[in-house]
Design an enzyme around this catalytic site. Structure first.
Site, PDB file in Angstrom:
ATOM      1  N   LEU A 166       0.875  -1.167   0.000  1.00 39.41           N
ATOM      2  CA  LEU A 166       0.000   0.000   0.000  1.00 39.41           C
ATOM      3  C   LEU A 166       0.913   1.216   0.000  1.00 39.41           C
ATOM      4  CD1 LEU A 166      -2.742  -0.794   2.692  1.00 39.41           C
ATOM      5  CD2 LEU A 166      -3.112  -0.504   0.242  1.00 39.41           C
ATOM      6  N   ASP A 167       0.615   2.211  -0.843  1.00 38.63           N
ATOM      7  CA  ASP A 167       1.504   3.366  -0.888  1.00 38.63           C
ATOM      8  C   ASP A 167       1.346   4.224   0.363  1.00 38.63           C
ATOM      9  OD1 ASP A 167      -0.483   5.443  -1.262  1.00 38.63           O
ATOM     10  OD2 ASP A 167      -0.653   4.841  -3.356  1.00 38.63           O
ATOM     11  N   ILE A 168       2.228   5.186   0.513  1.00 43.44           N
ATOM     12  CA  ILE A 168       2.305   5.970   1.744  1.00 43.44           C
ATOM     13  C   ILE A 168       1.029   6.744   2.031  1.00 43.44           C
ATOM     14  CG2 ILE A 168       3.313   8.027   0.675  1.00 43.44           C
ATOM     15  CD1 ILE A 168       5.190   8.127   3.156  1.00 43.44           C
TER      16      ILE A 168
END
Length: 243
Positions: A118-120
């Site tokens: 999951l991206d930031i």
């Protein structure tokens, strides 16, 4: 030769941490010169022969999978640009209090890897596992495990947006697999994918002139985020599976 606490010697020899040593001693997993020790605070000779039970060795062989509610502002894997990795949240005080499956131990971090990033700027269900078979079932390009996301966009969408998001878009010169959109409100919907390209949902929305304002993964296969609170985690139980 002056005797020392058994747990201190075990930690010094690299067998485990002192906290883990106390747990192992309480459970009767530790032998000193062939004698089982199950009393905390026991002192032994610094050169004593210390061994761990076969039962504990089998437990340590068991591969665990951890379900984490990743907050915003954490990267999934290696720390970067001053941001912490999500694995730093895997601590005893953040374990779901309803999770009585097992206690977190140092060896649970051995070869613990993220299976599906999951991206930031995204939150929700993040899977970390020691089990290569689990990882493969979630991230292999040929797998069809569903991933469900809550998406909030910057403006109302219509049926044409839904049609485009569900089928016909391309990323990196490759057609995307068919997706499914479940409307929730005029600016929110659930999006179900069976693949996971880098920043896929944000890029899909950009292609149809929508900007993603909020993105949360709520399900992977049969496993739901459920009632986990932000920053909490739990072990995947033996009676649970993703597929």
């Amino acid at each position: 030769m002056e005797k020392e606490r058994l747990s201190k010697i075990m930690a010094r020899r690299g067998l485990c941490s002192r906290r883990e040593a106390d747990t192992y001693i309480e459970k009767g997993y530790v032998f000193v010169d062939g004698i089982r020790i199950d009393t905390l605070g026991t002192k032994v000779s610094p050169d004593a022969k210390i061994t761990l039970s076969e039962e504990l060795k089998e437990i340590k062989k068991e591969k665990v999978t951890i379900l984490l509610y990743k907050p915003l502002g954490y990267v999934s894997c290696v720390p970067e640009n001053g941001y912490e990795a999500a694995v730093s949240l895997i601590t005893r005080d953040r374990q779901d209090p309803r999770d009585h499956f097992k206690k977190l131990q140092k060896f649970h971090f051995d070869k613990l890897a993220v299976a599906g990033r999951l991206d930031i700027n995204s939150k929700g269900l993040l899977v970390l596992t020691q089990d290569g078979a689990v990882a493969k079932s979630l991230i292999n390009k040929d797998c069809n495990t569903e991933k469900e996301y809550f998406v909030r966009v910057d403006k109302p969408y219509d049926s044409s947006h839904i049609e485009q998001l569900e089928y016909g878009l391309e990323l990196d010169g490759q057609p995307l697999k068919r997706a499914r959109v479940i409307p929730k409100s005029d600016t929110t919907f659930m999006l179900i994918l069976t693949e996971g390209k880098k920043r896929q949902i944000r890029r899909m929305c950009e292609l149809v002139d929508l900007k993603t304002l909020e993105l949360k993964r709520v399900r992977i296969g049969r496993i739901h985020l459920g009632d986990l609170k932000v920053g909490e985690w739990r072990f995947l139980r033996s009676d649970e599976s993703f597929v």
